[in-house]
Design an enzyme around this catalytic site. Structure first.
Site, short mmCIF file in Angstrom:
data_model
loop_
_atom_site.label_atom_id
_atom_site.label_comp_id
_atom_site.label_asym_id
_atom_site.label_seq_id
_atom_site.Cartn_x
_atom_site.Cartn_y
_atom_site.Cartn_z
N TRP A 117 0.83 -1.19 0.00
CA TRP A 117 0.00 0.00 0.00
C TRP A 117 0.86 1.25 0.00
O TRP A 117 1.99 1.22 0.49
CB TRP A 117 -0.93 -0.01 1.20
N ILE A 120 2.50 2.53 3.35
CA ILE A 120 3.47 1.68 4.05
C ILE A 120 4.58 1.24 3.10
O ILE A 120 5.72 1.68 3.19
CB ILE A 120 2.78 0.45 4.68
N CYS A 121 4.24 0.36 2.19
CA CYS A 121 5.25 -0.30 1.37
C CYS A 121 5.80 0.56 0.24
O CYS A 121 6.78 0.18 -0.40
CB CYS A 121 4.69 -1.61 0.82
N VAL A 122 5.16 1.70 -0.03
CA VAL A 122 5.71 2.66 -0.99
C VAL A 122 6.40 3.80 -0.25
O VAL A 122 7.53 4.16 -0.56
CB VAL A 122 4.63 3.20 -1.94
N PRO A 125 10.16 2.94 1.56
CA PRO A 125 11.36 2.94 0.71
C PRO A 125 11.57 4.25 -0.03
O PRO A 125 12.72 4.65 -0.27
CB PRO A 125 11.10 1.78 -0.26
#
Length: 218
Positions: A117, A120-122, A125
């Protein structure tokens, strides 16, 4: 990202400088995707992946706990059937040295991210890589969050960290840049026709009109 990199011709993307990382487009994440219509996000990320292939832009696929969250969505895996996604335990992709090493091995500094999502995951990083000297671009319409607010707040947070939001067709346009670049025109047009929505329909119509004989037979 420095101010000089945010404006001017050099701020635009080129195939030669770009590297793409696609993060966690998996069934578990899609199931709780509520910021966008899920089928649209999948359409867009597959279009982005196909465009990267047309322009020979290195593309890294990664998943998180695929044995529980599911394999990469098939449409995306089909673009790179020979590539096994890097399956992580880290939530933050940029903490997995295999992903970072793969990006650095390309020698490219314009890092394009899309994933599920966004918040979070974008975001994790993107913010970390931006702090480590990469020019980071996040493809907002090939990413999505658990709610519109979650997605929007993540984009705002990333902008504050110097990350550039962009959409997938804007990337295709910047990579192509000049319709005289004949070696990629056909491939770019095919991607647009397959995944560009109304633009794709209009392009197909234009091709039909160009192929329709006039009354004089010309």
């Amino acid at each position: 990202m420095s101010t000089e990199n945010k404006a001017g011709l050099g701020a635009l993307l080129t195939p030669e400088e770009s590297v793409v990382v696609l993060i966690d487009h998996q069934p578990f994440q899609v199931a709780n995707l509520h910021s966008h219509e899920p089928t649209m996000v999948i359409n867009n990320v597959v279009g982005l992946a196909k465009a990267a292939k047309v322009f020979d832009v290195p593309t890294i696929l990664t998943t998180v706990l695929e044995e529980r969250g599911g394999l990469l969505v098939q449409g995306l895996q089909d673009v790179y059937p020979e590539q096994k996604p890097i399956n992580r335990t880290f939530i933050n992709t940029w903490q997995d040295e295999r992903v970072v090493d793969a990006v650095k091995a390309t020698g490219r500094n314009k890092l394009i991210l899309a994933g599920l999502w966004t918040e979070i995951c974008v975001a994790m990083p993107a913010i970390q890589a931006a702090g480590e000297g990469f020019e980071v671009f996040v493809v907002t319409d090939a990413s999505g969050g658990v709610s519109k607010e979650a997605h929007d707040m993540a984009v705002q947070r990333m902008i504050q960290a110097g990350v550039v939001p962009i959409t997938w067709m804007a990337i295709l346009g910047e990579w192509q840049r000049d319709w005289a670049r004949e070696e990629t025109v056909q491939g770019a047009a095919e991607v647009q026709a397959q995944h560009g929505g109304a633009s794709g329909v209009a392009f197909a119509w234009e091709m039909q009109l160009l192929a329709t004989p006039t009354e004089s037979g010309a």
